[in-house]
Design a protein around this motif. Structure first.
Motif, PDB file in Angstrom:
ATOM      1  N   PRO A  33       1.667   2.114  -2.341  1.00 35.53           N
ATOM      2  CA  PRO A  33       2.498   1.186  -1.571  1.00 35.53           C
ATOM      3  C   PRO A  33       1.788   0.663  -0.324  1.00 35.53           C
ATOM      4  O   PRO A  33       1.023   1.384   0.302  1.00 35.53           O
ATOM      5  N   GLU A  79       5.825  -2.062  -3.246  1.00 33.82           N
ATOM      6  CA  GLU A  79       4.946  -1.992  -4.413  1.00 33.82           C
ATOM      7  C   GLU A  79       5.540  -2.855  -5.517  1.00 33.82           C
ATOM      8  O   GLU A  79       6.679  -3.311  -5.405  1.00 33.82           O
ATOM      9  N   HIS A  85       8.774   3.711 -11.318  1.00 27.03           N
ATOM     10  CA  HIS A  85       8.449   5.115 -11.068  1.00 27.03           C
ATOM     11  C   HIS A  85       8.977   5.527  -9.703  1.00 27.03           C
ATOM     12  O   HIS A  85       9.484   4.711  -8.949  1.00 27.03           O
ATOM     13  N   HIS A  87       8.356   8.586  -6.263  1.00 25.17           N
ATOM     14  CA  HIS A  87       7.277   9.252  -5.526  1.00 25.17           C
ATOM     15  C   HIS A  87       7.691  10.603  -4.987  1.00 25.17           C
ATOM     16  O   HIS A  87       8.848  10.826  -4.694  1.00 25.17           O
ATOM     17  N   ASP A  98       2.836   9.626  -7.664  1.00 19.98           N
ATOM     18  CA  ASP A  98       3.799   8.899  -8.497  1.00 19.98           C
ATOM     19  C   ASP A  98       4.332   9.818  -9.586  1.00 19.98           C
ATOM     20  O   ASP A  98       3.603  10.656 -10.091  1.00 19.98           O
TER      21      ASP A  98
HETATM   22 ZN   LIG Z   1       4.115   4.165  -6.533  1.00 19.72          ZN
END
Ligand SMILES: [Zn+2]
Ligand SMILES: [Zn+2]
Ligand SMILES: [Zn+2]
Length: 138
Positions: A33, A79, A85, A87, A98
């Protein structure tokens, strides 16, 4: 597999501009990110001014191309939204991992069943916080 920025922009009905293309290219790199400042610094060679970077990030977020990532830092990070996904974030050093596991769809149904105000859920963000192995040794 990454879609070309111009295809992503056309699908979102946004005009293809050099700034938008450069920002999508930047976020397509596997660098984790990025905040608006990070993006601006990385795009310096492309001569895109700071205001344009901030505006472009906001419009790409609004169109669902980018998503916000909550890292418990002062600035907002983004992102690409296309690779869904979540984190795990180290609260000591900010290291980030991730993971693809997502049970949010199941949770969304339960939340909707109990909600008196909402009839649908359009997205979610889910970050986990902890202390990484190298920080725990210190
Ligand atoms: Zn990520
Ligand atoms: Zn750490
Ligand atoms: Zn999810």
């Amino acid at each position: 597999m990454h879609n070309h920025p111009s295809i992503i922009l056309k699908q979102a009905r946004l005009k293809v501009t050099p700034a938008r293309q450069a920002i999508i290219d930047l976020f397509s790199e596997p660098c984790g990110p990025l905040s608006a400042e990070d993006s601006y610094k990385k795009l310096k060679s492309k001569k895109i001014n700071q205001v344009t970077v901030y505006r472009t990030l906001a419009s790409l977020e609004q169109k669902g191309i980018l998503r916000r990532v909550e890292l418990r830092q002062d600035s907002v990070h983004y992102e690409l939204a296309s690779h869904h996904h979540h984190h795990i974030v180290c609260t000591e050093c900010g290291r980030l991992e991730d993971f693809k596991l997502c049970t949010a769809d199941m949770l969304s149904k339960k939340i909707l069943n109990r909600s008196k105000t909402f009839t649908g859920i359009t997205g979610h963000s889910l970050e986990f916080f902890g202390v990484c192995k190298s920080c725990i040794k210190r």
